[in-house]
Design a protein around this motif. Sequence first.
Motif, PDB file in Angstrom:
ATOM      1  N   TYR A  57       0.764  -1.100   0.099  1.00  0.00           N
ATOM      2  CA  TYR A  57      -0.059  -0.071   0.185  1.00  0.00           C
ATOM      3  C   TYR A  57       0.758   1.151   0.188  1.00  0.00           C
ATOM      4  CZ  TYR A  57      -4.262  -2.616   1.069  1.00  0.00           C
ATOM      5  OH  TYR A  57      -5.418  -3.642   1.077  1.00  0.00           O
ATOM      6  N   ILE A  63      -0.208   2.519  -4.175  1.00  0.00           N
ATOM      7  CA  ILE A  63      -1.169   3.647  -3.921  1.00  0.00           C
ATOM      8  C   ILE A  63      -1.911   3.991  -5.182  1.00  0.00           C
ATOM      9  CG2 ILE A  63      -0.961   6.090  -3.474  1.00  0.00           C
ATOM     10  CD1 ILE A  63       1.529   5.619  -2.124  1.00  0.00           C
ATOM     11  N   CYS A  64      -1.603   3.992  -6.269  1.00  0.00           N
ATOM     12  CA  CYS A  64      -2.514   4.304  -7.411  1.00  0.00           C
ATOM     13  C   CYS A  64      -3.666   3.223  -7.624  1.00  0.00           C
ATOM     14  CB  CYS A  64      -1.722   4.233  -8.755  1.00  0.00           C
ATOM     15  SG  CYS A  64      -0.511   5.504  -9.000  1.00  0.00           S
ATOM     16  N   THR A  66      -4.917   1.410  -5.043  1.00  0.00           N
ATOM     17  CA  THR A  66      -5.822   1.630  -3.912  1.00  0.00           C
ATOM     18  C   THR A  66      -6.927   2.872  -4.269  1.00  0.00           C
ATOM     19  OG1 THR A  66      -4.222   0.606  -2.406  1.00  0.00           O
ATOM     20  CG2 THR A  66      -5.984   1.882  -1.515  1.00  0.00           C
ATOM     21  N   THR A  67      -6.183   3.935  -4.677  1.00  0.00           N
ATOM     22  CA  THR A  67      -6.842   5.079  -4.888  1.00  0.00           C
ATOM     23  C   THR A  67      -7.900   4.871  -6.027  1.00  0.00           C
ATOM     24  OG1 THR A  67      -4.954   6.403  -4.382  1.00  0.00           O
ATOM     25  CG2 THR A  67      -6.728   7.483  -5.714  1.00  0.00           C
ATOM     26  N   THR A  68      -7.645   4.204  -7.225  1.00  0.00           N
ATOM     27  CA  THR A  68      -8.364   4.029  -8.094  1.00  0.00           C
ATOM     28  C   THR A  68      -9.530   2.768  -8.012  1.00  0.00           C
ATOM     29  OG1 THR A  68      -6.838   4.146  -9.627  1.00  0.00           O
ATOM     30  CG2 THR A  68      -8.878   2.995 -10.406  1.00  0.00           C
ATOM     31  N   LEU A  70     -10.883   2.669  -4.633  1.00  0.00           N
ATOM     32  CA  LEU A  70     -11.911   3.663  -3.576  1.00  0.00           C
ATOM     33  C   LEU A  70     -12.523   4.613  -4.682  1.00  0.00           C
ATOM     34  CD1 LEU A  70      -9.396   4.228  -0.690  1.00  0.00           C
ATOM     35  CD2 LEU A  70     -11.153   2.615  -0.977  1.00  0.00           C
ATOM     36  N   LEU A  71     -11.925   5.056  -5.709  1.00  0.00           N
ATOM     37  CA  LEU A  71     -12.526   6.102  -6.565  1.00  0.00           C
ATOM     38  C   LEU A  71     -13.718   5.398  -7.225  1.00  0.00           C
ATOM     39  CD1 LEU A  71     -12.853   8.604  -7.864  1.00  0.00           C
ATOM     40  CD2 LEU A  71     -11.186   7.915  -9.732  1.00  0.00           C
ATOM     41  N   TYR A  74     -16.773   4.965  -4.652  1.00  0.00           N
ATOM     42  CA  TYR A  74     -17.071   6.373  -4.390  1.00  0.00           C
ATOM     43  C   TYR A  74     -18.239   6.332  -5.540  1.00  0.00           C
ATOM     44  CZ  TYR A  74     -17.801  11.110  -3.331  1.00  0.00           C
ATOM     45  OH  TYR A  74     -18.397  12.293  -2.832  1.00  0.00           O
TER      46      TYR A  74
END
Length: 330
Positions: A57, A63-64, A66-68, A70-71, A74
């Motif tokens: 993570y 990080i990329c 994980t962010t994608t 969660l995006l 959302y």
Amino acid sequence: MARKKGEPECCFDCIPCSEGMISNKTDSMECTSCPEDFWSSPQRDHCVPKKTEFLSYHEPLGICLTTTSLLGTYICVIVLGIFIHHRSTPMVRANNSELSFLLLVSLKLCFLCSLLFIGRPRLWTCQLRHAAFGISFVLCVSCILVKTMVVLAVFKASKPGGGASLKWFGAVQQRGIVLALTCIQAAICIAWIVSASPAPYKNTEYHNDKIVHECVVGSTIGFAVLLGYIGLLAILSFLLAFLARNLPDNFNEAKLITFSMLIFCAVWVAFVPAYVNSPGKYADAVEVFAILASSFGLLVALFGPKCYIILLRPERNTKKAIMGRGSAKS
């Protein structure tokens, strides 16, 4: 100490130990191997822990992804809120609102299950990651398959003598088909875990001085059956939607389904060779990318045009407008 050839017995050379071995005693004649999880220091005089590698993570790639993930989750929540708020409008009601809600929930689970592939592999994450992935995607594709079947049944019922076809696709029957198809995948996952469970594995084949933490699938057949079942449902959905693509516009969700399943199948066909040829953590990254790409493809293709009409073109979100497009072409 290495004795010089052709010289008296008292003549020696001082040479470094080979990789993975050390000597920390003066005038030592032998080198000592480091333990399994250790490697020799550059000076070959003590053992140091091997470097570890996994999809973390904390690294940029993790990080990329994980962010994608969660995006995407959302966005699914936002779209679900939009559909619930406008559930009484013709655009939502005409496209089987209950299955649309369930499809959005399953897409959210697809985005979230990708997080199980990030981080140090544990026994429970290795067992859960593919089970969650397989069940979430079958639930998603099952909803799409049933929506396609309902489209065909509704159009067939509009023809003389075709009213009997609708009785097989009531609300209860739709839920039952989705549940049955999903239970088959759940049974495949349980059989896979019981017979040859996926498990964490410390791989040292890629690098001698590095431990690559990964999950072994346990049973290649189990993994192949899980993917094959998803592929079978996806291909069936695509074929049915392709057959229904030219129905009148008031049933035009078949066009969106055709396009979305084309994206879905293309992503997973490309996934197999990329996954096989990717070592270590990059295999996990490829699988996460395939999950996210196919999930975004379904989300945008199926719900993008509807959200556009609901939010930006409300004058087209009326029964008269929807039926008018159908009658105009027919």
